[in-house]
Design an enzyme around this catalytic site. Structure first.
Site, short mmCIF file in Angstrom:
data_model
loop_
_atom_site.label_atom_id
_atom_site.label_comp_id
_atom_site.label_asym_id
_atom_site.label_seq_id
_atom_site.Cartn_x
_atom_site.Cartn_y
_atom_site.Cartn_z
N HIS A 74 -51.24 -4.27 94.08
CA HIS A 74 -50.82 -4.45 95.47
C HIS A 74 -49.75 -5.51 95.58
O HIS A 74 -49.89 -6.59 95.01
CB HIS A 74 -52.02 -4.85 96.34
CG HIS A 74 -52.93 -3.72 96.63
ND1 HIS A 74 -54.28 -3.83 96.69
CD2 HIS A 74 -52.67 -2.42 96.89
CE1 HIS A 74 -54.82 -2.66 96.96
NE2 HIS A 74 -53.86 -1.79 97.08
N TYR A 206 -56.68 -7.06 106.83
CA TYR A 206 -57.57 -8.12 107.33
C TYR A 206 -57.42 -8.13 108.84
O TYR A 206 -56.36 -8.50 109.35
CB TYR A 206 -57.16 -9.48 106.76
CG TYR A 206 -57.51 -9.69 105.31
CD1 TYR A 206 -56.76 -9.11 104.29
CD2 TYR A 206 -58.61 -10.48 104.95
CE1 TYR A 206 -57.08 -9.31 102.96
CE2 TYR A 206 -58.94 -10.69 103.62
CZ TYR A 206 -58.18 -10.10 102.63
OH TYR A 206 -58.50 -10.29 101.31
N PRO A 296 -66.18 -14.94 100.77
CA PRO A 296 -65.35 -13.92 100.11
C PRO A 296 -63.98 -13.69 100.74
O PRO A 296 -63.16 -12.99 100.15
CB PRO A 296 -66.20 -12.66 100.20
CG PRO A 296 -67.14 -12.89 101.32
CD PRO A 296 -67.39 -14.35 101.38
N LYS A 300 -61.74 -15.03 95.98
CA LYS A 300 -61.52 -15.96 94.87
C LYS A 300 -62.65 -16.02 93.84
O LYS A 300 -62.47 -16.57 92.75
CB LYS A 300 -61.33 -17.39 95.43
CG LYS A 300 -60.04 -17.58 96.20
CD LYS A 300 -58.86 -17.74 95.27
CE LYS A 300 -57.55 -17.50 95.94
NZ LYS A 300 -56.87 -16.25 95.59
N TYR A 388 -53.22 -16.78 97.80
CA TYR A 388 -53.95 -15.51 97.68
C TYR A 388 -53.69 -14.85 96.32
O TYR A 388 -54.62 -14.38 95.66
CB TYR A 388 -53.51 -14.58 98.81
CG TYR A 388 -54.37 -13.35 98.98
CD1 TYR A 388 -55.29 -13.25 100.02
CD2 TYR A 388 -54.26 -12.28 98.11
CE1 TYR A 388 -56.07 -12.11 100.19
CE2 TYR A 388 -55.04 -11.14 98.26
CZ TYR A 388 -55.94 -11.07 99.29
OH TYR A 388 -56.72 -9.94 99.45
P1 FAD Z 1 -72.46 -13.73 88.34
O1 FAD Z 1 -71.58 -12.55 88.47
O2 FAD Z 1 -73.48 -13.97 89.38
O3 FAD Z 1 -73.15 -13.62 86.93
C1 FAD Z 1 -74.27 -14.38 86.55
C2 FAD Z 1 -75.13 -13.57 85.64
O4 FAD Z 1 -76.22 -14.34 85.20
C3 FAD Z 1 -75.71 -12.34 86.32
O5 FAD Z 1 -75.47 -11.18 85.55
C4 FAD Z 1 -77.19 -12.67 86.45
O6 FAD Z 1 -78.00 -11.51 86.41
C5 FAD Z 1 -77.40 -13.58 85.26
N1 FAD Z 1 -78.54 -14.50 85.40
C6 FAD Z 1 -78.93 -15.18 86.50
N2 FAD Z 1 -80.01 -15.93 86.23
C7 FAD Z 1 -80.29 -15.73 84.93
C8 FAD Z 1 -81.32 -16.22 84.07
N3 FAD Z 1 -82.24 -17.07 84.52
N4 FAD Z 1 -81.33 -15.80 82.79
C9 FAD Z 1 -80.38 -14.94 82.34
N5 FAD Z 1 -79.39 -14.45 83.11
C10 FAD Z 1 -79.35 -14.83 84.38
N6 FAD Z 1 -66.38 -12.32 95.48
C11 FAD Z 1 -65.24 -11.87 95.99
O7 FAD Z 1 -64.19 -12.44 95.66
N7 FAD Z 1 -65.23 -10.78 96.84
C12 FAD Z 1 -66.38 -10.13 97.21
O8 FAD Z 1 -66.34 -9.15 97.94
C13 FAD Z 1 -67.59 -10.60 96.69
N8 FAD Z 1 -68.76 -9.99 97.02
C14 FAD Z 1 -69.92 -10.50 96.51
C15 FAD Z 1 -71.15 -9.90 96.86
C16 FAD Z 1 -72.36 -10.42 96.39
C17 FAD Z 1 -73.67 -9.77 96.79
C18 FAD Z 1 -72.34 -11.56 95.55
C19 FAD Z 1 -73.65 -12.14 95.03
C20 FAD Z 1 -71.13 -12.13 95.18
C21 FAD Z 1 -69.91 -11.61 95.66
N9 FAD Z 1 -68.67 -12.17 95.31
C22 FAD Z 1 -67.54 -11.72 95.82
C23 FAD Z 1 -68.56 -13.27 94.38
C24 FAD Z 1 -68.23 -12.81 92.97
O9 FAD Z 1 -68.80 -11.57 92.70
C25 FAD Z 1 -68.71 -13.90 92.05
O10 FAD Z 1 -67.92 -15.05 92.32
C26 FAD Z 1 -68.68 -13.56 90.57
O11 FAD Z 1 -69.65 -12.61 90.28
C27 FAD Z 1 -68.92 -14.83 89.74
O12 FAD Z 1 -69.16 -14.52 88.41
P2 FAD Z 1 -70.21 -15.35 87.55
O13 FAD Z 1 -70.13 -14.73 86.20
O14 FAD Z 1 -69.96 -16.78 87.73
O15 FAD Z 1 -71.60 -15.08 88.23
C1 DHB Z 2 -62.28 -7.41 98.36
C2 DHB Z 2 -63.16 -8.36 98.75
C3 DHB Z 2 -62.68 -9.49 99.37
O1 DHB Z 2 -63.53 -10.45 99.75
C4 DHB Z 2 -61.34 -9.66 99.62
O2 DHB Z 2 -60.91 -10.76 100.29
C5 DHB Z 2 -60.46 -8.71 99.20
C6 DHB Z 2 -60.93 -7.57 98.55
C7 DHB Z 2 -62.79 -6.18 97.72
O3 DHB Z 2 -64.02 -6.07 97.56
O4 DHB Z 2 -61.99 -5.28 97.43
#
Ligand code: FAD
Ligand code: DHB
Length: 394
Positions: A74, A206, A296, A300, A388
């Site tokens: 994009h 948005y 979200p 980021k 962004y």
């Molecule tokens: P995570 O992806 O949470 O990975 C952590 C991993 O550790 C998971 O697989 C979990 O199962 C595992 N874990 C947890 N506890 C334990 C344990 N005790 N033992 C072993 N393993 C464990 N960000 C956006 O930018 N846009 C979005 O639309 C967006 N939507 C989201 C929706 C939801 C429901 C959530 C929860 C988050 C969302 N986020 C979004 C945030 C984004 O997905 C996260 O910032 C990203 O996943 C961070 O990655 P991470 O690897 O730090 O954590």
């Molecule tokens: C998406 C999620 C977001 O929070 C955002 O700001 C832009 C895109 C997505 O899920 O595609």
């Protein structure tokens, strides 16, 4: 049984998987443990937007093949507010303003690509572990204890990557007195759906409306990812498919045609800003959501997780190369300034676009004036574009 490795990683999300891959490329061994099944991790619908540098990084490390084919590049976004002949749509071109773009490619696709590459190249990922705990963090041989296939197991390592997300066990294992927590909860959440229907526009929209915020994004030309601002304690059972579509139509204000499709996933995510300082204790290093959460709106979360482990992997590699601990000691102070800038941007996008319960007509006029300023000023839209599409990373 005791397993030995150089880096023990807890969590197979974006942070843990990228850390393992970067370490592998530096010739450093790791083992990942994950409490969910591989199928669950690969089906979990979350973030979707990848900053320019993160796209480049995924391609550089050999994980770009499907991303380049299926990811949607994009050049910018569209802000929608007010009413005018264009339905209130205001395009902002990041490529023109800052020479960078963004890529839509679902987090679960990133996770699938990492799992395939890591497992094929022999990096162990132990799924469905139970009762993980960390020990001896202040020693040179920290340990991770857990159960796998019902059997007690232990990993003895040199460093632990605490990549286990916001609800993981790593952050709570650090003595409370050693951490400072910074927190803000928002009085709303996002109801998100995945629909088998084309997105209303080829770019993300948005939309700021009197009824609340809505975001129209996508996963492919035939699958939309659509979000609605809802109350923070809203119950998903109150939202029938008809009600969701009705609200999505209203909040698009006729700016584009919105095609309805089969809703294949829906859920509500609370909104929170959160930072832990420092992001390390002894030989335990936190990365990604275990150390910080952003609302979200600025997209980021996954990008910050990647940015953290890039710094961490480099610091660990420097240690194995020369025994130098300086980069490891400075891990938190290296990543936190950029984390805070992403926090600031995510908060700014959130307060700009959402309706708050206690705001009055003054606040709405102020938000509209700010949106108008951002859309109409090269200086202001460049600020949005720069943040962004991703702040510089070295
Ligand atoms: P995570 O992806 O949470 O990975 C952590 C991993 O550790 C998971 O697989 C979990 O199962 C595992 N874990 C947890 N506890 C334990 C344990 N005790 N033992 C072993 N393993 C464990 N960000 C956006 O930018 N846009 C979005 O639309 C967006 N939507 C989201 C929706 C939801 C429901 C959530 C929860 C988050 C969302 N986020 C979004 C945030 C984004 O997905 C996260 O910032 C990203 O996943 C961070 O990655 P991470 O690897 O730090 O954590
Ligand atoms: C998406 C999620 C977001 O929070 C955002 O700001 C832009 C895109 C997505 O899920 O595609």
């Amino acid at each position: 049984m005791t397993l030995r490795t150089q880096v023990g990683i807890i969590g197979a999300g974006p942070a843990g998987l990228m850390l393992a891959k970067l370490l592998q490329m530096a010739g450093i061994e790791s083992i990942i443990i994950e409490n969910r099944s591989r199928e669950y991790c690969e089906a979990r619908v979350r973030a979707g937007l990848i900053e320019q540098w993160a796209r480049d990084c995924l391609i550089d490390i050999g994980l770009g093949e499907r991303l380049k084919r299926e990811g949607m590049y994009h050049e910018g976004i569209k802000l929608r507010f007010g009413d005018d002949a264009r339905g209130g749509l205001h395009p902002i071109s990041f490529t023109k303003l800052v020479g960078k773009g963004t890529t839509i490619y679902g987090q679960q696709e990133v996770v699938k690509d990492f799992n395939t590459a890591l497992i094929a190249s022999g990096v162990p990922i132990l799924f469905e572990v139970e009762d993980a705990s960390v020990h001896d963090l202040d020693s040179k041989k920290p340990k991770i204890k857990f159960r796998h296939d019902g059997q007690p197991q232990e990993i003895e390592c040199d460093f632990i990557g605490g990549c286990d997300g916001f609800h993981g066990i790593c952050r709570p294992s650090i003595p409370e007195s050693a951490l400072q927590l910074f927190d803000r909860e928002y009085p709303f959440g996002w109801l998100g759906i995945l629909s088998e229907s084309p997105p209303p526009d080829h770019e993300l929209i948005y939309s700021y409306t009197e009824r609340g915020f809505a975001l129209y994004t996508m996963r492919s030309p035939t699958v939309s990812r659509l979000y609605l601002q809802v109350d923070h304690d809203e119950d998903i059972d109150n939202w029938s498919d008809d009600r969701i579509w009705d609200e999505l139509h209203r909040r698009l204000h006729g700016a584009r045609k919105l095609e309805e499709g089969k809703i294949v996933q829906k859920g509500i995510t609370p909104m929170r800003s959160f930072v832990t300082e420092p992001m390390q204790h002894g030989r335990l290093f936190l990365a990604g959501d275990s150390a910080h959460i952003v609302p979200p709106t600025g997209a980021k979360g996954m990008n910050l997780a990647f940015a953290d482990v890039r710094v961490l992997a480099r610091a660990i590699a420097a240690f194995y190369k020369s025994g130098a601990t300086e980069l490891l000691e400075r891990y938190s102070e290296t990543v936190l300034p950029r984390v805070w800038k992403a926090q600031r941007f995510s908060w700014w996008m959130t307060q700009l676009l959402h309706r708050f319960p206690h705001e009055n007509a003054f606040d709405q006029r102020r938000q509209l004036a700010e949106l108008d300023y951002v859309a109409g000023s090269v200086a202001a839209s460049t600020t949005l574009a720069e943040n962004y599409a991703g702040l510089p990373i070295d």
